[in-house]
Design an enzyme around this catalytic site. Structure first.
Site, PDB file in Angstrom:
ATOM      1  N   HIS A 164      -7.259   9.673  -1.993  1.00  0.00           N
ATOM      2  CA  HIS A 164      -6.745   9.574  -0.628  1.00  0.00           C
ATOM      3  C   HIS A 164      -7.714  10.144   0.401  1.00  0.00           C
ATOM      4  CE1 HIS A 164      -2.606   9.294   1.547  1.00  0.00           C
ATOM      5  NE2 HIS A 164      -3.594   8.971   2.355  1.00  0.00           N
ATOM      6  N   LYS A 187      -2.463   6.235  -4.019  1.00  0.00           N
ATOM      7  CA  LYS A 187      -3.560   7.153  -3.733  1.00  0.00           C
ATOM      8  C   LYS A 187      -3.261   8.522  -4.319  1.00  0.00           C
ATOM      9  CE  LYS A 187      -3.870   4.832   0.740  1.00  0.00           C
ATOM     10  NZ  LYS A 187      -2.483   4.332   0.740  1.00  0.00           N
ATOM     11  N   TYR A 217       2.885  10.039   0.655  1.00  0.00           N
ATOM     12  CA  TYR A 217       3.879   9.469   1.562  1.00  0.00           C
ATOM     13  C   TYR A 217       5.303   9.858   1.152  1.00  0.00           C
ATOM     14  CZ  TYR A 217       0.004   6.345   2.893  1.00  0.00           C
ATOM     15  OH  TYR A 217      -1.197   5.827   3.300  1.00  0.00           O
ATOM     16  N   ASP A 227       0.839  -1.200   0.000  1.00  0.00           N
ATOM     17  CA  ASP A 227       0.000   0.000   0.000  1.00  0.00           C
ATOM     18  C   ASP A 227       0.873   1.249   0.000  1.00  0.00           C
ATOM     19  OD1 ASP A 227      -2.855   1.142   0.484  1.00  0.00           O
ATOM     20  OD2 ASP A 227      -1.567   2.178   1.934  1.00  0.00           O
TER      21      ASP A 227
END
Length: 347
Positions: A146, A113, A84, A79
């Site tokens: 997201h 995302k 990030y 994931d």
């Protein structure tokens, strides 16, 4: 939001080379699971692996070892997210593992995302293209929105207000972002699409507009946030539900010293001792027994192996009832103070 009629029993299957393989159905708590077990999704012959590795808060330099160790252990679900800021490292590790013959691309499930500053159709499309390039992949297995809230586009991915306490918002509706995901799927850039951190009403809004149903919903789920309404809703729609922060995220920047921890929770400790396993394994298996996938994050190789052992833990009905009682409807990834006044904030 009440649902009418009986809630379907969660189903699991096996996954092999992007295909769902049916198995005899029985309550999940009655058998051991594996990294090959998966959740069926609407409008798909594929299935999303039940157990994966989260990469949020993974630091630069550690992912190369972590990803390889996870693949060697049997993990196939990874994931990721643009927000990030570590997808390049994940991509390098995955491609190296494929090149070394540890795994085939079709055996893997890679999620990303679209971040909040890429909600317009054009920006969302570019976000997906950039991720494919950054990770050196021909396609993604799943692209999620997201969050339903859009931020100001064209600058920093965290466009803060002048006082530094909030974010500068955009007025882009998430339905525009969803259209970009639909087109990306039609063009083969992603095999599946879904949403993250959406409320039930927001998911229903997409469906009522006649748009393709999200195949996967990813939300925070753990013993302190049972998400029963979302569980029941997704089960009724046949949507696969994935739990992030399944261990109640002890490293969340939104935590306070007074917040509970699964590693200190006496009920969990007692059940773990009775089964000769860890608190983390109990907390993860509790979620899995509800037909919810989990993506625990870890930067330590030994923890990756330990977390995976949760698949083999067998909890009794009495164990499950005791764990159910720990629910506090408590979020540890709660943006309400910062983003709660956004028109599309989910809760």
């Amino acid at each position: 939001m009440a649902l009418t009629g009986p809630v379907p029993i969660p189903k699991v299957c096996l996954r092999e080379n992007q295909k769902a393989i049916s198995i005899p159905q029985k309550p999940i708590n009655e058998f051991e699971l594996s990294f090959n077990h998966a959740l069926p999704m609407p409008d798909s012959e594929d299935a999303i692996p039940l157990f994966g590795l989260g990469t949020w808060q993974s630091k630069a330099g550690e992912l190369k070892v972590v990803i390889r160790a996870a693949i060697e252990e049997g993990y196939r679900h990874f994931d990721c997210a643009q927000g990030y800021m570590n997808q390049g490292e994940v991509g390098k590790a995955i491609n190296q593992a494929i090149e070394d013959g540890l795994v085939k691309r079709e055996e893997l499930w890679i999620t990303t995302k679209v971040w909040n500053t890429f909600h317009s159709y054009e920006a969302a499309t570019k976000s997906i293209d950039d991720t494919l390039k950054e990770m050196n992949l021909e396609y993604l297995d799943l692209v999620l929105i997201h969050w339903p809230m859009g931020y100001e586009e064209g600058g920093d991915i965290f466009p803060k207000t002048s006082d530094g306490k909030g974010m500068r918002f955009s007025d882009v509706d998430y339905t525009e972002t969803w259209r970009a995901l639909e087109v990306a799927r039609m063009e083969g850039k992603t095999r599946h699409i879904g949403v993250s951190n959406f409320g039930i009403g927001q998911i229903m809004r997409l469906i009522k507009m006649g748009r393709p149903k999200p195949q996967v919903v990813q939300v925070e789920v753990h013993v302190y946030l049972s998400q029963k309404m979302m569980r029941d809703y997704c089960a009724s729609e046949g949507i696969a539900l994935i739990a992030y922060s399944p261990l109640a995220n002890n490293s969340s920047p939104f935590r306070t010293p007074k917040d509970p921890s699964i590693f200190k929770e006496q009920t969990i400790t007692d059940i773990a001792k009775a089964h000769n396993v860890t608190n983390a394994q109990i907390a993860l298996r509790w979620i899995l027994n509800y037909g919810i996938g989990v993506i625990p994050k870890s930067s330590k190789v030994e923890r990756i192996k330990e977390n995976g052992e949760a698949l083999k833990v067998m909890l009794s009905g009495d164990d499950m009832k005791k764990l159910d009682k720990l629910n506090k409807d408590k979020r540890f990834v709660d943006l309400k103070k910062r983003d709660g006044h956004h028109p599309h904030f989910p809760w």
